[in-house]
Every structure is written in structure tokens, then in C-alpha cells.
Motif scaffolding. Sequence first.
Motif, PDB file in Angstrom:
ATOM      1  N   THR A   1      77.031 -69.267 100.794  1.00 16.93           N
ATOM      2  CA  THR A   1      78.360 -69.084 100.495  1.00 16.93           C
ATOM      3  C   THR A   1      79.196 -69.098 101.836  1.00 16.93           C
ATOM      4  O   THR A   1      80.429 -68.219 101.759  1.00 16.93           O
ATOM      5  CB  THR A   1      78.565 -67.641  99.554  1.00 16.93           C
ATOM      6  OG1 THR A   1      77.693 -66.233 100.395  1.00 16.93           O
ATOM      7  CG2 THR A   1      78.278 -67.764  98.307  1.00 16.93           C
TER       8      THR A   1
ATOM      9  N   VAL B   1      54.623 -60.932  97.415  1.00 13.71           N
ATOM     10  CA  VAL B   1      56.748 -61.090  97.227  1.00 13.71           C
ATOM     11  C   VAL B   1      57.051 -61.238  98.090  1.00 13.71           C
ATOM     12  O   VAL B   1      58.018 -61.467  97.533  1.00 13.71           O
ATOM     13  CB  VAL B   1      55.911 -59.777  95.665  1.00 13.71           C
ATOM     14  CG1 VAL B   1      57.512 -60.196  94.884  1.00 13.71           C
ATOM     15  CG2 VAL B   1      55.626 -60.120  94.371  1.00 13.71           C
ATOM     16  N   ARG B   2      57.060 -59.767  98.627  1.00 14.71           N
ATOM     17  CA  ARG B   2      57.713 -59.751  99.449  1.00 14.71           C
ATOM     18  C   ARG B   2      58.319 -61.042 101.207  1.00 14.71           C
ATOM     19  O   ARG B   2      59.714 -60.997 100.901  1.00 14.71           O
ATOM     20  CB  ARG B   2      58.268 -57.694 100.595  1.00 14.71           C
ATOM     21  CG  ARG B   2      59.252 -57.345 101.686  1.00 14.71           C
ATOM     22  CD  ARG B   2      58.903 -56.834 101.641  1.00 14.71           C
ATOM     23  NE  ARG B   2      60.205 -55.457 102.574  1.00 14.71           N
ATOM     24  CZ  ARG B   2      59.319 -55.344 103.873  1.00 14.71           C
ATOM     25  NH1 ARG B   2      58.270 -55.547 104.006  1.00 14.71           N
ATOM     26  NH2 ARG B   2      60.046 -54.600 104.988  1.00 14.71           N
TER      27      ARG B   2
ATOM     28  N   LYS C   1      47.685 -62.226  91.237  1.00 17.65           N
ATOM     29  CA  LYS C   1      48.617 -61.057  90.826  1.00 17.65           C
ATOM     30  C   LYS C   1      49.295 -60.594  91.978  1.00 17.65           C
ATOM     31  O   LYS C   1      48.013 -60.632  93.032  1.00 17.65           O
ATOM     32  CB  LYS C   1      47.834 -60.015  89.918  1.00 17.65           C
ATOM     33  CG  LYS C   1      48.995 -59.633  88.457  1.00 17.65           C
ATOM     34  CD  LYS C   1      48.171 -58.524  88.193  1.00 17.65           C
ATOM     35  CE  LYS C   1      48.749 -58.807  86.637  1.00 17.65           C
ATOM     36  NZ  LYS C   1      48.245 -57.761  85.847  1.00 17.65           N
ATOM     37  N   LEU C   2      50.310 -60.843  92.227  1.00 19.12           N
ATOM     38  CA  LEU C   2      50.232 -60.442  94.124  1.00 19.12           C
ATOM     39  C   LEU C   2      50.942 -58.686  94.426  1.00 19.12           C
ATOM     40  O   LEU C   2      51.454 -58.452  93.693  1.00 19.12           O
ATOM     41  CB  LEU C   2      51.833 -61.101  94.607  1.00 19.12           C
ATOM     42  CG  LEU C   2      51.206 -63.199  94.399  1.00 19.12           C
ATOM     43  CD1 LEU C   2      52.537 -63.659  94.888  1.00 19.12           C
ATOM     44  CD2 LEU C   2      50.464 -63.109  95.880  1.00 19.12           C
ATOM     45  N   SER C   3      50.516 -58.368  95.795  1.00 19.39           N
ATOM     46  CA  SER C   3      50.548 -57.369  95.501  1.00 19.39           C
ATOM     47  C   SER C   3      52.069 -57.424  96.207  1.00 19.39           C
ATOM     48  O   SER C   3      53.199 -58.576  96.470  1.00 19.39           O
ATOM     49  CB  SER C   3      49.965 -56.930  96.899  1.00 19.39           C
ATOM     50  OG  SER C   3      50.542 -57.885  98.175  1.00 19.39           O
ATOM     51  N   ARG C   4      52.796 -55.915  96.863  1.00 18.81           N
ATOM     52  CA  ARG C   4      54.341 -55.655  96.652  1.00 18.81           C
ATOM     53  C   ARG C   4      54.852 -56.336  98.082  1.00 18.81           C
ATOM     54  O   ARG C   4      55.286 -57.424  97.808  1.00 18.81           O
ATOM     55  CB  ARG C   4      54.374 -54.571  96.784  1.00 18.81           C
ATOM     56  CG  ARG C   4      55.499 -54.104  95.876  1.00 18.81           C
ATOM     57  CD  ARG C   4      55.690 -52.713  96.656  1.00 18.81           C
ATOM     58  NE  ARG C   4      55.391 -51.336  94.224  1.00 18.81           N
ATOM     59  CZ  ARG C   4      55.476 -50.801  94.163  1.00 18.81           C
ATOM     60  NH1 ARG C   4      55.879 -49.599  95.484  1.00 18.81           N
ATOM     61  NH2 ARG C   4      55.509 -50.197  93.554  1.00 18.81           N
TER      62      ARG C   4
ATOM     63  N   ARG D   1      59.415 -63.568  99.456  1.00 20.52           N
ATOM     64  CA  ARG D   1      61.051 -64.062  98.977  1.00 20.52           C
ATOM     65  C   ARG D   1      62.085 -63.798 100.013  1.00 20.52           C
ATOM     66  O   ARG D   1      62.865 -63.288  99.459  1.00 20.52           O
ATOM     67  CB  ARG D   1      60.924 -62.700  97.936  1.00 20.52           C
ATOM     68  CG  ARG D   1      60.854 -63.277  96.519  1.00 20.52           C
ATOM     69  CD  ARG D   1      60.765 -62.319  95.290  1.00 20.52           C
ATOM     70  NE  ARG D   1      60.384 -62.812  93.831  1.00 20.52           N
ATOM     71  CZ  ARG D   1      61.527 -62.061  93.448  1.00 20.52           C
ATOM     72  NH1 ARG D   1      62.064 -61.340  93.162  1.00 20.52           N
ATOM     73  NH2 ARG D   1      60.354 -62.802  91.762  1.00 20.52           N
TER      74      ARG D   1
ATOM     75  N   TYR E   1      59.618 -59.134 107.992  1.00 16.52           N
ATOM     76  CA  TYR E   1      58.415 -58.839 106.373  1.00 16.52           C
ATOM     77  C   TYR E   1      57.338 -59.756 106.323  1.00 16.52           C
ATOM     78  O   TYR E   1      56.648 -60.557 105.204  1.00 16.52           O
ATOM     79  CB  TYR E   1      59.677 -60.715 106.040  1.00 16.52           C
ATOM     80  CG  TYR E   1      61.105 -59.456 106.029  1.00 16.52           C
ATOM     81  CD1 TYR E   1      61.230 -58.679 105.303  1.00 16.52           C
ATOM     82  CD2 TYR E   1      62.333 -59.632 106.811  1.00 16.52           C
ATOM     83  CE1 TYR E   1      62.606 -57.768 104.746  1.00 16.52           C
ATOM     84  CE2 TYR E   1      63.780 -59.529 106.441  1.00 16.52           C
ATOM     85  CZ  TYR E   1      63.831 -58.547 105.567  1.00 16.52           C
ATOM     86  OH  TYR E   1      65.061 -58.130 105.306  1.00 16.52           O
TER      87      TYR E   1
ATOM     88  N   THR F   1      64.930 -65.869 101.045  1.00 15.25           N
ATOM     89  CA  THR F   1      65.807 -66.071  99.693  1.00 15.25           C
ATOM     90  C   THR F   1      66.966 -65.023 100.189  1.00 15.25           C
ATOM     91  O   THR F   1      68.305 -65.654  99.713  1.00 15.25           O
ATOM     92  CB  THR F   1      65.114 -66.210  98.233  1.00 15.25           C
ATOM     93  OG1 THR F   1      64.851 -64.202  98.981  1.00 15.25           O
ATOM     94  CG2 THR F   1      64.728 -66.847  98.113  1.00 15.25           C
ATOM     95  N   ARG F   2      66.544 -64.468 101.451  1.00 11.53           N
ATOM     96  CA  ARG F   2      67.401 -63.795 101.945  1.00 11.53           C
ATOM     97  C   ARG F   2      68.336 -64.106 102.645  1.00 11.53           C
ATOM     98  O   ARG F   2      70.269 -63.763 102.188  1.00 11.53           O
ATOM     99  CB  ARG F   2      67.197 -62.339 102.245  1.00 11.53           C
ATOM    100  CG  ARG F   2      66.578 -61.829 101.448  1.00 11.53           C
ATOM    101  CD  ARG F   2      66.243 -60.431 102.679  1.00 11.53           C
ATOM    102  NE  ARG F   2      65.200 -59.011 101.801  1.00 11.53           N
ATOM    103  CZ  ARG F   2      65.976 -58.053 102.623  1.00 11.53           C
ATOM    104  NH1 ARG F   2      66.043 -58.054 102.912  1.00 11.53           N
ATOM    105  NH2 ARG F   2      65.265 -57.051 101.030  1.00 11.53           N
TER     106      ARG F   2
ATOM    107  N   ILE G   1      74.595 -58.149 107.861  1.00 11.97           N
ATOM    108  CA  ILE G   1      73.714 -58.356 107.534  1.00 11.97           C
ATOM    109  C   ILE G   1      72.814 -59.484 108.202  1.00 11.97           C
ATOM    110  O   ILE G   1      71.318 -59.405 108.499  1.00 11.97           O
ATOM    111  CB  ILE G   1      73.873 -58.875 105.522  1.00 11.97           C
ATOM    112  CG1 ILE G   1      74.599 -57.417 104.996  1.00 11.97           C
ATOM    113  CG2 ILE G   1      72.763 -59.410 105.379  1.00 11.97           C
ATOM    114  CD1 ILE G   1      74.910 -57.980 104.292  1.00 11.97           C
TER     115      ILE G   1
ATOM    116  N   ILE H   1      70.743 -66.500 100.611  1.00  8.33           N
ATOM    117  CA  ILE H   1      72.088 -66.338  99.694  1.00  8.33           C
ATOM    118  C   ILE H   1      72.781 -65.725 100.487  1.00  8.33           C
ATOM    119  O   ILE H   1      74.500 -66.953 100.028  1.00  8.33           O
ATOM    120  CB  ILE H   1      71.102 -65.374  98.684  1.00  8.33           C
ATOM    121  CG1 ILE H   1      70.474 -66.008  97.529  1.00  8.33           C
ATOM    122  CG2 ILE H   1      72.747 -64.061  98.322  1.00  8.33           C
ATOM    123  CD1 ILE H   1      69.427 -64.722  96.981  1.00  8.33           C
ATOM    124  N   LEU H   2      72.284 -65.836 101.913  1.00  6.25           N
ATOM    125  CA  LEU H   2      73.225 -65.295 102.486  1.00  6.25           C
ATOM    126  C   LEU H   2      74.368 -66.761 103.217  1.00  6.25           C
ATOM    127  O   LEU H   2      75.862 -66.435 102.527  1.00  6.25           O
ATOM    128  CB  LEU H   2      73.153 -64.470 103.854  1.00  6.25           C
ATOM    129  CG  LEU H   2      74.260 -63.953 104.654  1.00  6.25           C
ATOM    130  CD1 LEU H   2      74.927 -62.806 103.964  1.00  6.25           C
ATOM    131  CD2 LEU H   2      73.300 -63.768 105.931  1.00  6.25           C
TER     132      LEU H   2
END
Lengths: 271, 301
Positions: free
Chosen positions: A67, A52-53, A46-49, A56, A94, A59-60, A81, A63-64
Amino acid sequence: MSTSAVSLYLDPQIRDWVLFPITLVMILVGILRHYVVILLQSTPKKLSREAVREQRALTRSQILQATAANSPIPPTYYKAISKHLSAAYEAGTYLKDGPPKKGDAPPAAPNPLSDPAAMDGMMAGMKTQMVMMVPQMVIMGWINFFFQGFVLIKLPFPLTLGFKSMLQRGIETPDMDVRWVSSLSWYFLNFFGLNGLYRLILGGENSADSSRDMTASPFAAAGAPQQGQPQDYNKVFKAERDNLEFSEGLYNWVGKDVEERILRKYGKIST
Amino acid sequence: MADVASALQKLATYRTQNNRASQETFDRGVIVLKSDVAKTIGEEGWAFLEQLALAAIDVGRTDVADQCLQLLSDKFHGSPRVDCLEGILLEATQTPEAALKYYQDLLNEDSANAAIWKRQISVYRRMGKVEKAVEELSQFLDTFYTDVEGWLELADIYSTCNQYTSALQSLSHVLLLTPQNPFYVLQAAETAYTAGDIPLSIRMFLMAVDMTDADDSVALADSTPTGITVRAWYGVKLCARRLLKDTRLSNSSASQTPAPKNINLIDELATERLRVAYSSPGKKGEIAQGRDELFAWAALI
């Protein structure tokens, strides 16, 4: 090649006590192996918060950027953003352990052998390898010890001489017809050929097939980045800033000339 | 037995369509539960039990939910999904504080459990601790950026607090994540309208129109707008009218969006499309309800 006319006669006892047992033992060992591998599989850690942050965060920006050329959001929002992400990547917001302090030496590239998390992944690979190797070695030893030089079966179709080394391993007779299969060769045929049967019995996602593991070494994956492999996220983030800048150049809002598109679509203004 | 089979089939379609229909699910589910086949039909049985438990909580039959949960936790001990279900049952039967404590304990064990975290946030919101909910939700979205539901919830919370600009910001993330969904574009357009950013709003309404009408421009002029396209046209008409009435509005966009050119043409087109939407005969050839009102409204300038 007239030897094929002189037919060998196989004792039916060989069929009952050698051919079938070898096949059966191999199938059962495969099934056993499947369940042992399931037992050995350790639950993913299990990863800590924060971890995980960190994982991930990329991906932000992806995703930006995905598109950017036809972005659904207006320029002010996009720029806000994009700038925010860029600044956060630069500052290392991060990162799992918080932004690096000034004057800190840049962290050395993580060594996969010293990191316990990476070690776990490698051990899991080794464990499955062991589960595969040990029984196969035992079976091979068993066949070599008891049934060396046995001829087990006659294939119902003729073959060329090239197959001799494949089908008559362990029997040094230059003249025997290639259709006869030796015990050791029968073992290898089963070894590579039982996968279809396992798929029938255990379903598509089984780990009974051992020939597949032969090609994969536990260290082969170490070179390529994979899940659980430590990455220097700081560097990755810094590199991502260039991509962000690049797609800011590509950026175009869908709504920029939407009124003209609509009016043209409904024939209100000529093209 | 045929009863059970048909009930199971119906429930399976509810599951795939993500249809809540709690009362129907509950009525059918109880038949299946009584016949005691859930354990024998394999994988599907567990999904069914989860569905029934949620439906039973919805309709207030916590005894049935209890029964389902018992079966589930016997099979999957310590599964996060069952933990989550237990939390929902706790929310339904006990005080919010007890549920919060349960969630907090689970989160202390595994801080990255998204489902539990989301439940915790929803409890905060339900208790009226909006500030705490927003704080947690922002942190949640900072960690799990791709959670569209979370962004929508955040936008909703901001809207209820009249923070339309912040709501619009959350919605922009929703749009980035699901650029193919016209409903969210419409929601963003309406939020922008409420926030007073008319130029941005009309462009977004037009985007929604562009996404939902047919691509074939030849047949388009004769087609009747339906569904959310009508709503989007209403929005276009509203915005266009305000822009025409008050020219200052076109320069007062918070997001510095330029107002569309040819605003007169757009107003004309929106009026025409709305008239078409209400003029076409219905099923029995009747004229659509509210047609006169619409015509009167559209004629007003």
C-alpha cells in the motif's frame, strides 16, 4: 482398403472376459491407489515458533510495500516501521537460529539431498510414484501375457490410417481396419481416459489418475523453490531491504491532501 | 423433521454470517442435537457441533457442550481445533490456572499453534496479568504478523492502560493489513484524538469520510450521511473546532502531521453535513431525535 467390407466376428466371450475385466481392474486399481496415497501421506511436519516467524518475516515488508503508494498510515509511522524492518533484516533478527555471529563463515548453500526435511518431501513424491508405477506395470504385464494380440472392440466410427499405431498396438497386421482396437491399446485408452470417471466417483481432488504423474518427476520440483525447500533466508532478507528502500521513495500518505479532496468533492473549493 | 431442517438452515446462515447469537443458536441447536441427525448429515454436522458447543458455553449449559465435544473428539481425535474447544470449555468450568496449564501443555507440544496461543493470551488478560498478556501478545504478533484480531486486541489493551501512542502504533499495523476497512480508520482517528494528536486525528476522520461516502460528486451534496459517516463527521467537527479555538494545537502533533489548510471551510462543511444528517425526515417523516441539541451544539463557537 476394401478389407473393411469383410467383417470380423468377435466372440462375445472376449467382451465378457477380456474387455470388461480390463476396464474394471483399471478402475478399481485407480480407486485403490487413491486410498493408498491418502494412507501414505505423511502429516506435514510441525514447525517451531522460530521457523514460522522466519518464514513469515518477508510478508511484513510485502504488506508494508503493497500500500506504499497510497499508504493508510502517516509518514512518521511508515518510516518507523520501514526502518525497523530494514534494520531487523540487516541484523538477521528474524533468522531461525538467531542473528549470525561475527566471524562465522557464511553458511554453505543447503544441499537438498543432505537435509532431512527436504528429503522427506522428496520421499513423499517417490512414494506416490511407486504406488502409480507398480500396479500399472503389473496390469500391463498381465495384459501382455494373457491377452496379447486380442482384438477387443470395434469403434462405431471410421478413422484414418494415422490412428493405426494408436489403436492396434501389439497387432502387426497392415490391412486390418483401424476401427478395431487391440487389448494393449484398450489399456492405454483407459490409462489416459479414466480421469473423468475418477472425478465423478472420488471428487475433484483425487489422486487416482496415474497419467498425471507421468509428467511429474520427483526431481523436477527440486530445482524450483517450493514449500519445505530450504531457503537461504539471510540472503532473501538482505535483498528485501532494497525493495523497502524503493517503496519508501514511492510512499505517499492517503491523508496528505485529504482535506482538499473532500472539499473539492463537496464543491466547497473549485477544482 | 421439518423443524430440524429449518433449524439447520438457520444455523448455517448464522455460521456464514459469523453471527454469535448464542441463545438462538443454542435453542435451535438443541432440537437438532436431540433428533440425532448431526452424525448423518456429513461434513456440515461437524461444523454445527462446534457452533453449538460454543453457543452452549456462552449460555452456560456446559452439559450440552460436553455432549458436543464428546461427539467431536470421537471423530477427530487430537485435532487442534477440538483441543481449542476443550480449552474454552475448561475456561468456562474450571479455574483460569487449570486452563492456563492445559494451554501450556499444548504449546509445549506444538509451539506454533496460533489458536491455542491466542486463547492463552486472552486468559492472561482476563486474570488481570496485563503485562504478561502484552508480552505474549507482542511475541505472538511478531510471529504471526498478519493476525488483525491480535493487533486490535493489543491496541485495546494499550487503550485501557491510557497508552494511546502505543495503541495508535498497533492500529497502524491494523490499517496496513486491512486498508479497506473504514471502521479501523475511524478507530485510529478516535485514538489519535484521545492521544491529543488533533492534526492527525482530523486527517484520519476525513479519510474515513472519504472512504464511506459516495464516489459520485454530483449527487454527494444532496445525499444524507448515514452510519459511520455521521460519526466521522462528528469527529471532523470536533477536531476542526478545537483547531480553530487553539491555534497552537496545529503545531503540537506528536507525529508531526501538518494541520489541514482551509480549516474554516472544513468546519463549515462538517456543520452542514451534520445538519443534513439530522434534518432529513425519518421513516414516518418525523424529525430525527436530538436534532435541536445538535443544532445548538453546532452553532456554538
